[in-house]
Design an enzyme around this catalytic site. Structure first.
Site, PDB file in Angstrom:
ATOM      1  N   ASP A 198       0.795  -1.242   0.000  1.00  0.00           N
ATOM      2  CA  ASP A 198       0.000   0.000   0.000  1.00  0.00           C
ATOM      3  C   ASP A 198       0.826   1.290   0.000  1.00  0.00           C
ATOM      4  O   ASP A 198       0.390   2.304   0.569  1.00  0.00           O
ATOM      5  CB  ASP A 198      -0.970   0.009   1.186  1.00  0.00           C
ATOM      6  CG  ASP A 198      -2.016  -1.073   1.086  1.00  0.00           C
ATOM      7  OD1 ASP A 198      -2.091  -1.743   0.045  1.00  0.00           O
ATOM      8  OD2 ASP A 198      -2.753  -1.270   2.072  1.00  0.00           O
TER       9      ASP A 198
ATOM     10  N   LYS B 236      -6.705  -5.543  -3.209  1.00  0.00           N
ATOM     11  CA  LYS B 236      -7.318  -6.121  -2.019  1.00  0.00           C
ATOM     12  C   LYS B 236      -8.388  -5.183  -1.461  1.00  0.00           C
ATOM     13  O   LYS B 236      -8.371  -3.979  -1.745  1.00  0.00           O
ATOM     14  CB  LYS B 236      -6.261  -6.420  -0.946  1.00  0.00           C
ATOM     15  CG  LYS B 236      -5.493  -5.211  -0.418  1.00  0.00           C
ATOM     16  CD  LYS B 236      -4.330  -5.657   0.462  1.00  0.00           C
ATOM     17  CE  LYS B 236      -3.546  -4.469   1.014  1.00  0.00           C
ATOM     18  NZ  LYS B 236      -4.216  -3.791   2.122  1.00  0.00           N
TER      19      LYS B 236
ATOM     20  N   ALA C  81       2.855   0.546   4.183  1.00  0.00           N
ATOM     21  CA  ALA C  81       2.060   1.336   5.103  1.00  0.00           C
ATOM     22  C   ALA C  81       0.683   0.677   5.295  1.00  0.00           C
ATOM     23  O   ALA C  81       0.211  -0.018   4.404  1.00  0.00           O
ATOM     24  CB  ALA C  81       1.882   2.768   4.557  1.00  0.00           C
ATOM     25  N   THR C  82       0.093   0.872   6.430  1.00  0.00           N
ATOM     26  CA  THR C  82       0.707   1.456   7.601  1.00  0.00           C
ATOM     27  C   THR C  82       1.228   0.337   8.497  1.00  0.00           C
ATOM     28  O   THR C  82       0.707  -0.782   8.485  1.00  0.00           O
ATOM     29  CB  THR C  82      -0.291   2.316   8.412  1.00  0.00           C
ATOM     30  OG1 THR C  82      -1.384   1.499   8.854  1.00  0.00           O
ATOM     31  CG2 THR C  82      -0.839   3.444   7.577  1.00  0.00           C
TER      32      THR C  82
ATOM     33  N   CYS D 170      -2.148  -2.353   7.692  1.00  0.00           N
ATOM     34  CA  CYS D 170      -2.021  -3.354   6.634  1.00  0.00           C
ATOM     35  C   CYS D 170      -0.701  -4.106   6.682  1.00  0.00           C
ATOM     36  O   CYS D 170      -0.643  -5.280   6.316  1.00  0.00           O
ATOM     37  CB  CYS D 170      -2.210  -2.686   5.277  1.00  0.00           C
ATOM     38  SG  CYS D 170      -3.889  -2.044   5.043  1.00  0.00           S
TER      39      CYS D 170
END
Length: 212
Positions: free
Chosen positions: A28, A116, A144-145, A149
């Site tokens: 992410d 996702k 992150a974070t 995640c």
């Protein structure tokens, strides 16, 4: 007795070590998680910058590389309870710039992009099968974070019997207190902790036959 002594007494924090076949997972690091007006802030921009040479090292050695993005349907049809807790997640649709990997880490052809709808990169995705097919036994995690995640992904990674390695300067959070607390906790229970320099050194030392 200080807190670390409690963990040591109970035999937490044992090293897992690198296996024979690592992969790099970038969780992410998308535009929305760098922008403090959306989901970013804290040390996330620093973590992105620290990931650039690590990604270059993984590519140089021909290691499997995967990225994750949170992506919801335009009409929110796949938005679940998590989006009730954090409703702005629904803004992360396929076309939304906020949902795309930052330019400094732009995926290349042949690298996996996992879309996702939950915190973990494993939940409801094809990531486990892809890792098994690639012969991966060690998952080097950035992203992150840290408290969200990244942590969810690390717990699922060890649940699937991969060896999680968290690169401490390559994970970030919008607030530093949960970042530090979760780094400590993952290191005691779920993952090995290394710096980017240490991970790069390990990648560069891998036998050539294992990275083809």
């Amino acid at each position: 007795m200080d807190e670390l002594s409690v963990y040591e007494k109970q035999k937490f924090g044992q090293p897992l070590g690198f296996g024979k076949r690592p992969a790099l997972l970038v969780v992410d690091f998308v535009n929305g998680f760098v922008d403090p007006e959306i989901f970013g802030g804290g040390n996330i921009p620093d973590a992105v910058r620290a990931t650039v040479p690590l990604l270059e090292a993984a590519r140089r050695r021909g290691l499997p590389v995967a990225f994750t993005r949170i992506v919801y349907a335009d009409d929110g049809a796949d938005a679940g309870v998590w989006c009730r807790k954090a409703p702005r997640l629904r803004e992360l649709t396929e076309a939304a710039p906020a949902s795309h990997v930052v330019d400094d880490l732009k995926p290349r052809a042949g690298e996996l992009i996992v879309r996702k709808t939950q915190a973990s990169a494993f939940f409801g995705t094809h990531l486990p099968g892809w890792l098994v097919a690639a012969g991966v036994d060690t998952l080097v995690v950035t992203g992150a974070t840290t408290s969200g995640c990244v942590r969810a992904t690390v717990i699922d990674a060890i649940s699937y019997n991969f060896r999680p390695v968290v690169v401490t300067d390559c994970v970030g959070d919008r607030a530093l207190e949960p970042h530090r607390a979760n780094i400590f906790d993952m290191g005691q229970k779920y993952a090995d902790l290394v710096t980017a320099a240490e991970a790069i050194g390990h990648f560069d030392a891998l036998p050539a036959g294992l990275t083809a």
